[in-house]
Design a protein around this motif. Structure first.
Motif, PDB file in Angstrom:
ATOM      1  N   LYS B  83       0.845  -1.193   0.000  1.00 51.49           N
ATOM      2  CA  LYS B  83       0.000   0.000   0.000  1.00 51.49           C
ATOM      3  C   LYS B  83       0.881   1.245   0.000  1.00 51.49           C
ATOM      4  O   LYS B  83       1.859   1.313   0.739  1.00 51.49           O
ATOM      5  CB  LYS B  83      -0.896   0.022   1.242  1.00 51.49           C
ATOM      6  CG  LYS B  83      -1.970  -1.066   1.257  1.00 51.49           C
ATOM      7  CD  LYS B  83      -3.093  -0.787   0.286  1.00 51.49           C
ATOM      8  CE  LYS B  83      -4.196  -1.821   0.355  1.00 51.49           C
ATOM      9  NZ  LYS B  83      -5.201  -1.583   1.388  1.00 51.49           N
ATOM     10  N   ARG B  94      -3.757   9.131  -3.146  1.00 53.61           N
ATOM     11  CA  ARG B  94      -3.705   7.684  -3.334  1.00 53.61           C
ATOM     12  C   ARG B  94      -2.765   7.310  -4.489  1.00 53.61           C
ATOM     13  O   ARG B  94      -2.759   7.940  -5.530  1.00 53.61           O
ATOM     14  CB  ARG B  94      -5.120   7.171  -3.635  1.00 53.61           C
ATOM     15  CG  ARG B  94      -5.230   5.671  -3.770  1.00 53.61           C
ATOM     16  CD  ARG B  94      -5.070   4.940  -2.470  1.00 53.61           C
ATOM     17  NE  ARG B  94      -6.137   5.248  -1.533  1.00 53.61           N
ATOM     18  CZ  ARG B  94      -6.151   4.791  -0.284  1.00 53.61           C
ATOM     19  NH1 ARG B  94      -5.178   4.026   0.181  1.00 53.61           N
ATOM     20  NH2 ARG B  94      -7.139   5.129   0.520  1.00 53.61           N
ATOM     21  N   GLY B 125     -12.708  -1.022 -15.502  1.00 51.56           N
ATOM     22  CA  GLY B 125     -11.963  -0.744 -14.274  1.00 51.56           C
ATOM     23  C   GLY B 125     -10.558  -1.298 -14.248  1.00 51.56           C
ATOM     24  O   GLY B 125     -10.039  -1.641 -13.193  1.00 51.56           O
ATOM     25  N   ASN B 181     -10.623   2.818 -11.373  1.00 55.91           N
ATOM     26  CA  ASN B 181     -11.604   2.487 -10.349  1.00 55.91           C
ATOM     27  C   ASN B 181     -11.039   2.973  -9.010  1.00 55.91           C
ATOM     28  O   ASN B 181     -10.199   3.875  -8.997  1.00 55.91           O
ATOM     29  CB  ASN B 181     -11.888   0.968 -10.331  1.00 55.91           C
ATOM     30  CG  ASN B 181     -10.613   0.143 -10.216  1.00 55.91           C
ATOM     31  OD1 ASN B 181      -9.577   0.629  -9.748  1.00 55.91           O
ATOM     32  ND2 ASN B 181     -10.677  -1.100 -10.633  1.00 55.91           N
ATOM     33  N   TYR B 182     -11.469   2.360  -7.927  1.00 55.57           N
ATOM     34  CA  TYR B 182     -10.993   2.788  -6.608  1.00 55.57           C
ATOM     35  C   TYR B 182     -10.076   1.753  -5.968  1.00 55.57           C
ATOM     36  O   TYR B 182      -9.939   1.716  -4.749  1.00 55.57           O
ATOM     37  CB  TYR B 182     -12.186   3.088  -5.698  1.00 55.57           C
ATOM     38  CG  TYR B 182     -12.910   4.363  -6.075  1.00 55.57           C
ATOM     39  CD1 TYR B 182     -12.501   5.591  -5.565  1.00 55.57           C
ATOM     40  CD2 TYR B 182     -13.983   4.351  -6.956  1.00 55.57           C
ATOM     41  CE1 TYR B 182     -13.156   6.764  -5.905  1.00 55.57           C
ATOM     42  CE2 TYR B 182     -14.644   5.516  -7.304  1.00 55.57           C
ATOM     43  CZ  TYR B 182     -14.227   6.722  -6.775  1.00 55.57           C
ATOM     44  OH  TYR B 182     -14.876   7.886  -7.122  1.00 55.57           O
ATOM     45  N   ASP B 183      -9.469   0.905  -6.785  1.00 61.04           N
ATOM     46  CA  ASP B 183      -8.547  -0.105  -6.273  1.00 61.04           C
ATOM     47  C   ASP B 183      -7.401   0.598  -5.519  1.00 61.04           C
ATOM     48  O   ASP B 183      -6.764   1.487  -6.052  1.00 61.04           O
ATOM     49  CB  ASP B 183      -7.989  -0.913  -7.455  1.00 61.04           C
ATOM     50  CG  ASP B 183      -7.373  -2.234  -7.013  1.00 61.04           C
ATOM     51  OD1 ASP B 183      -7.051  -2.385  -5.819  1.00 61.04           O
ATOM     52  OD2 ASP B 183      -7.199  -3.108  -7.886  1.00 61.04           O
ATOM     53  N   GLU B 184      -7.188   0.178  -4.275  1.00 59.49           N
ATOM     54  CA  GLU B 184      -6.149   0.821  -3.458  1.00 59.49           C
ATOM     55  C   GLU B 184      -4.862   0.026  -3.427  1.00 59.49           C
ATOM     56  O   GLU B 184      -3.906   0.423  -2.766  1.00 59.49           O
ATOM     57  CB  GLU B 184      -6.669   0.997  -2.020  1.00 59.49           C
ATOM     58  CG  GLU B 184      -7.871   1.908  -1.963  1.00 59.49           C
ATOM     59  CD  GLU B 184      -8.477   2.023  -0.578  1.00 59.49           C
ATOM     60  OE1 GLU B 184      -7.819   1.656   0.413  1.00 59.49           O
ATOM     61  OE2 GLU B 184      -9.627   2.497  -0.493  1.00 59.49           O
ATOM     62  N   ARG B 185      -4.848  -1.117  -4.119  1.00 55.33           N
ATOM     63  CA  ARG B 185      -3.627  -1.932  -4.104  1.00 55.33           C
ATOM     64  C   ARG B 185      -2.637  -1.348  -5.094  1.00 55.33           C
ATOM     65  O   ARG B 185      -2.991  -1.053  -6.239  1.00 55.33           O
ATOM     66  CB  ARG B 185      -3.968  -3.366  -4.500  1.00 55.33           C
ATOM     67  CG  ARG B 185      -4.979  -4.032  -3.564  1.00 55.33           C
ATOM     68  CD  ARG B 185      -5.509  -5.307  -4.182  1.00 55.33           C
ATOM     69  NE  ARG B 185      -5.960  -5.045  -5.552  1.00 55.33           N
ATOM     70  CZ  ARG B 185      -5.907  -5.915  -6.544  1.00 55.33           C
ATOM     71  NH1 ARG B 185      -5.440  -7.121  -6.332  1.00 55.33           N
ATOM     72  NH2 ARG B 185      -6.340  -5.587  -7.748  1.00 55.33           N
TER      73      ARG B 185
END
Lengths: 391, 391
Positions: B83, B94, B125, B181-185
């Motif tokens: 992260k 982010r 995405g 998209n909102y992928d945080e990885r």
């Protein structure tokens, strides 16, 4: 021009009062049964300086920026995305149940076989109700759906609603879909914010208008009556009565009580910086309680706070006479309650000067953004009515 | 049957040595220039009990479960997802740059206009290289691409590689795509793990085989020569020489030095539980350094540790004579270096008993999973060669 009375000071009552006061320049009286404004959005600082949402955690989530734009008139908003874990079989797993949860629940080796199937069956990485898994033609997907349903949904639902999943409306179950990707946001909405200084401050500013009078601690039901095809207040005619409380109580529950669900929330303070790995934790398998919230993790600014508070939610039936479930939170939408609501709705339609609005009065499980948008739409109807009367 | 020598004890050397020792039951000597095994994966506990990856953070990421399955022979693996945040204009945003970053960089109001366009242009995405934004026909998307490129990619790239983005191979820039998209990885790989007890332990177990002899602190280049169309060791013929170091140095840099990039990593201890909001932070705009890693957040188990260490990476040119950039980390892939590498590669092909493998010898920017898979494939070639000789 007669009196305009708004019953309730949550989003429905608060927004309608403000719009009538401001746009129509009409005096409005807001009657609020509780000793505070803001309905179930009410928050306050506890003795440790932690901002507690007294009626459970409230996050503003929407794909429609206009909702946030509207609220920004009354408060600064700060980004704050609701994050959850779920405890299943004693382990923290990701909620929303997503591809990480698949690995956590069945292990990465089996997940290596299942993930390509899920990607193929549900392309685009959207959110899919668990029923779509449970009823899927592929056996592996179906098995995973059943596992998830039995370990998480069945137990959670029966605690949350006091009903078996089969008894509750499908739309309620579908509110917590599975994410077909690694999205870690509890809700897949673009805009996730909190009012910088809390909801109470937001409502204070919303209701701070010279045309608005707020009366706290007054039960409107003791004043409202119906006479000559009109809603009346203290026996006097009113031009417009806006009611945002439980629809059955407006009519003395004459057809029977509509079921609402309530929460009994218990707080525990800990002299530590952190107690759980996310703002909220869901406990589908625990006895009695469904969720915990660590409000210090929710607060936009926790500087200067020491220690932390965990709020644990025990769902209970709403019962205004009871000691624990005195506030209605959620309509319990089933076939039976839908039929009963319809009877009250038909009754309400008989009174031209009566307007219903909100979760409790419309008997719909609105999220806050849907509630706000619906209220703004409702204002259009109220406005047309009031302007029609003037002509 | 002659001698088998493996130069280097990173993933390439380590895996080939193990497979030859185990599957072919042949004795192997591993020659390692440094005083430890594991190449740049080497980790060790520092004086505060924090497990430090001495050559920068290494996360195992792959979509191919077989990679993890292979490694599980040598160590227990624990899930650990890399992260990141990035600091841009003084704010944490982010990383991967995703839809949250869009809101953070241009504000939610403008994002409300841009996000639907991005969703429409890049459905599904996935991850998209920044060049696809910069060159997009839609002006808003293009403007955002340029903003991101100028604030993050240009400055980061020039520090990281000592080159302008235009000079470096496109594949290198495309390694850090934007998530639609909102992928945080940080990396969109299904399986993200760390060896439970560290990499050094993993390599120790991998090399612990009766057929394997490891010689540390010995520079193989002082022993290797070429004679009669064969690679020789100490002037003696060897059946097979596997070389995993920089390819140019194997041949005395006779066509000139291939550029490799190195890191100068500086450590600072803080008597606090936490220093930064994520394991790693990227600083595209900072002077000199690119990233910081807080290893306590990386460790699978930090219980019993107090305080935290921040490791700051300063990219420098690889120069075996220098004080700071003594270890090669990354091939600097450009048109020129590609041509130069090709000359060394052609030269290497002349020697039938010489096998090259790995980031440094193949001059390719492999991730660890690609390196492992490529090495397993390479083993097939070595095996066929050795078995062919036997017949």
């Amino acid at each position: 021009m007669g009196r305009i009375v708004v019953v309730g000071s949550g989003f429905s009552g608060g927004i309608l009062a403000r719009k009538i006061a401001e746009e129509l320049d009409r005096p409005v009286t807001v009657i609020e049964k509780r000793r505070h404004i803001g309905g179930n959005m009410y928050d306050e600082y506890d003795e440790h300086g932690i901002l507690i949402h007294r009626y459970g955690p409230h996050f503003l989530n929407t794909d429609d920026w206009s909702v946030m734009e509207f609220l920004q008139q009354f408060t600064a908003l700060v980004p704050r995305c609701a994050k959850f874990y779920s405890v299943i079989d004693g382990k923290y797993v990701r909620l929303p149940y997503n591809f990480e949860t698949v690995q956590q629940l069945i292990g990465p080796e089996k997940a290596a076989g299942l993930l390509p199937k899920l990607r193929k069956s549900f392309p685009g990485g959207g959110r899919v109700p668990v029923s779509a898994l449970v009823e899927h033609p592929d056996e592996d997907i179906r098995n995973y759906g059943v596992l998830l349903f039995e370990k998480a949904y069945r137990t959670y639902t029966s605690k949350m609603w006091g009903l078996q999943p089969e008894q509750i409306d499908r739309s309620v179950l579908d509110r917590v879909p599975m994410a077909m990707n690694y999205d870690e946001r509890y809700l897949n909405k673009d805009f996730q914010f909190l009012p910088e200084k809390g909801y109470t401050e937001l409502f204070k500013n919303m209701l701070a208008h010279p045309n608005i009078t707020v009366r706290l601690g007054d039960d409107a039901l003791r004043h409202i009556g119906f006479s000559g095809g009109e809603a009346v207040y203290d026996g006097e005619p009113v031009e417009c009565l806006i009611y945002t409380g439980p629809i059955d109580e407006l009519f003395g529950c004459r057809y029977g009580r509509l079921p609402y669900r309530s929460l009994d929330i218990r707080y525990e303070y800990f002299d530590r910086e952190s107690m759980q790995p996310s703002m909220m934790v869901s406990y589908p398998q625990a006895a009695g309680y469904t969720r915990t919230t660590e409000y210090r993790k929710v607060m936009p600014d926790d500087s200067g706070v020491s220690g932390t508070v965990i709020a644990t939610e025990y769902p209970v039936a709403y019962d205004p006479e009871s000691g624990t479930g005195m506030q209605p939170y959620y309509p319990v939408i089933t076939e039976d309650s839908g039929r009963l609501y319809k009877k009250y709705e038909d009754l309400a339609k008989r009174y031209e000067n009566l307007f219903l609005c909100g979760r409790l009065a419309d008997y719909k499980y609105y999220n806050m953004d849907a509630c706000i948008l619906h209220t703004l739409e409702r204002f259009g109807v109220v406005k047309a009515y009031l302007e029609g009367k003037k002509r």
